[in-house]
Design a protein around this motif. Structure first.
Motif, PDB file in Angstrom:
ATOM      1  N   GLU A 189       0.822  -1.209   0.000  1.00  0.00           N
ATOM      2  CA  GLU A 189       0.000   0.000   0.000  1.00  0.00           C
ATOM      3  C   GLU A 189       0.861   1.268   0.000  1.00  0.00           C
ATOM      4  O   GLU A 189       0.598   2.204  -0.772  1.00  0.00           O
ATOM      5  N   GLU A 209      -1.592  10.358   3.257  1.00  0.00           N
ATOM      6  CA  GLU A 209      -2.242   9.125   2.801  1.00  0.00           C
ATOM      7  C   GLU A 209      -1.700   7.910   3.546  1.00  0.00           C
ATOM      8  O   GLU A 209      -2.453   6.968   3.845  1.00  0.00           O
ATOM      9  N   LEU A 212      -3.266   7.920   6.954  1.00  0.00           N
ATOM     10  CA  LEU A 212      -4.676   7.571   6.834  1.00  0.00           C
ATOM     11  C   LEU A 212      -4.853   6.070   6.651  1.00  0.00           C
ATOM     12  O   LEU A 212      -5.766   5.470   7.230  1.00  0.00           O
ATOM     13  N   PHE A 213      -3.975   5.468   5.864  1.00  0.00           N
ATOM     14  CA  PHE A 213      -4.034   4.015   5.656  1.00  0.00           C
ATOM     15  C   PHE A 213      -3.803   3.272   6.966  1.00  0.00           C
ATOM     16  O   PHE A 213      -4.544   2.334   7.311  1.00  0.00           O
ATOM     17  N   LEU A 215      -4.194   4.430  10.022  1.00  0.00           N
ATOM     18  CA  LEU A 215      -5.330   4.702  10.904  1.00  0.00           C
ATOM     19  C   LEU A 215      -6.517   3.811  10.555  1.00  0.00           C
ATOM     20  O   LEU A 215      -7.249   3.349  11.444  1.00  0.00           O
ATOM     21  N   ASN A 216      -6.706   3.557   9.263  1.00  0.00           N
ATOM     22  CA  ASN A 216      -7.781   2.675   8.822  1.00  0.00           C
ATOM     23  C   ASN A 216      -7.560   1.257   9.342  1.00  0.00           C
ATOM     24  O   ASN A 216      -8.507   0.586   9.781  1.00  0.00           O
ATOM     25  N   LYS A 218      -5.998   0.517  12.045  1.00  0.00           N
ATOM     26  CA  LYS A 218      -6.275   0.580  13.485  1.00  0.00           C
ATOM     27  C   LYS A 218      -7.776   0.584  13.757  1.00  0.00           C
ATOM     28  O   LYS A 218      -8.248  -0.115  14.668  1.00  0.00           O
ATOM     29  N   ASN A 219      -8.536   1.338  12.980  1.00  0.00           N
ATOM     30  CA  ASN A 219      -9.986   1.399  13.168  1.00  0.00           C
ATOM     31  C   ASN A 219     -10.655   0.068  12.866  1.00  0.00           C
ATOM     32  O   ASN A 219     -11.729  -0.222  13.411  1.00  0.00           O
ATOM     33  N   ARG A 220     -10.039  -0.731  12.017  1.00  0.00           N
ATOM     34  CA  ARG A 220     -10.589  -2.056  11.677  1.00  0.00           C
ATOM     35  C   ARG A 220     -10.075  -3.149  12.599  1.00  0.00           C
ATOM     36  O   ARG A 220     -10.295  -4.329  12.363  1.00  0.00           O
TER      37      ARG A 220
END
Length: 265
Positions: A189, A209, A212-213, A215-216, A218-220
């Motif tokens: 990525e 970016e 953000l990737f 963090l995504n 981590k949120n998942r």
């Protein structure tokens, strides 16, 4: 795997290929190798225990620090399966390599393969091992197929995989496939993010970016936390050096690695 191969070391070949692929391209490729020894049987365990590669692995050390770790790219699976495709009236025996590769490719990054059912398999090919024999294979870091419960449908048995070991030493953070899958995803990525900005290197956008990737992830609940450091190369224009630390949601392992990316990498 190196059982019933008449002395041919297929695992070493695969490990070297995957390591060379990484050194050449910077990307991570996993090699899954199964066994073909005319079915599961107790006599195979003796051969596996006598093979130094399963006791020494492919991890080399210097002053207690890991020098090289090409075994992290290899996932060994012992056992053969019976597959059945009623739609085309076809049954056959095979290794589990292709099936496990499909499970890795389609599964979530926060889901391991430990005690996971092999889809499409109707039974083991060969004899059932004893609990003690399975423990011996587990101690060697060999992922083994085992027969589960009977089903009520056309499938006689469910078949499972014991674990997801790689051929890295047990002290390596990459001794399980889950950590290698995570790193492979992050590397692909971030390299993609850098290359998508190759016309004019927009460092702020790349950093944004990349964060953000992560963090995504981590949120998942794929990672618990992360740290990201980015610097430019003093030698190559258009080359960024990423210092990444991840805490995987699986086993809470801390994974540190460096990554060179960008059009100049």
């Amino acid at each position: 795997m190196n059982v019933g191969t008449d002395g041919i070391d297929f695992m070493e070949q695969l490990a070297n290929y995957c390591a060379d692929f990484h050194d050449t391209t910077g990307n991570v490729q996993l090699g899954i190798i199964g066994s073909r020894s005319n079915g599961i049987k107790s006599s195979d365990i003796t051969q596996l225990k006598e093979n130094e590669v399963f006791t020494n692995k492919y991890t080399n050390y210097i002053f207690e620090n890991i020098l090289s770790d090409k075994g992290r790219y290899i996932i060994p699976i012992y056992g053969e399966l019976v597959f059945q495709h009623p739609q085309i009236k076809l049954s056959y025996t095979s290794t589990a390599a292709a099936a496990v590769a499909g499970m890795l490719a389609s599964g979530s990054l926060n889901k391991s393969l430990i005690r996971t059912r092999i889809p499409g398999a109707t039974s083991l090919y060969g004899s059932d091992l004893t609990f003690a024999e399975y423990e011996q294979l587990e101690a060697l870091g060999i992922n083994t197929l085992y027969r589960g419960k009977k089903t009520r449908r056309a499938v006689p048995y469910e078949v499972y995989l014991t674990n997801e070991y790689t051929m890295a030493d047990e002290d390596s953070v990459f001794s399980k496939a889950a950590q290698m899958r995570l790193v492979s995803s992050v590397v692909s990525e971030i390299r993609g993010i850098c290359l998508s900005n190759f016309d004019i290197i927009n460092y702020d956008r790349i950093i944004s970016e990349a964060k953000l990737f992560l963090l995504n992830l981590k949120n998942r609940n794929i990672i618990i936390d992360f740290s990201l450091g980015i610097d430019t190369s003093e030698v190559n224009d258009g080359k960024l050096i990423f210092e990444i630390e991840l805490i995987s949601a699986l086993a809470l392992k801390k994974v540190n690695f460096s990554l060179a990316a960008g059009p100049g990498a």
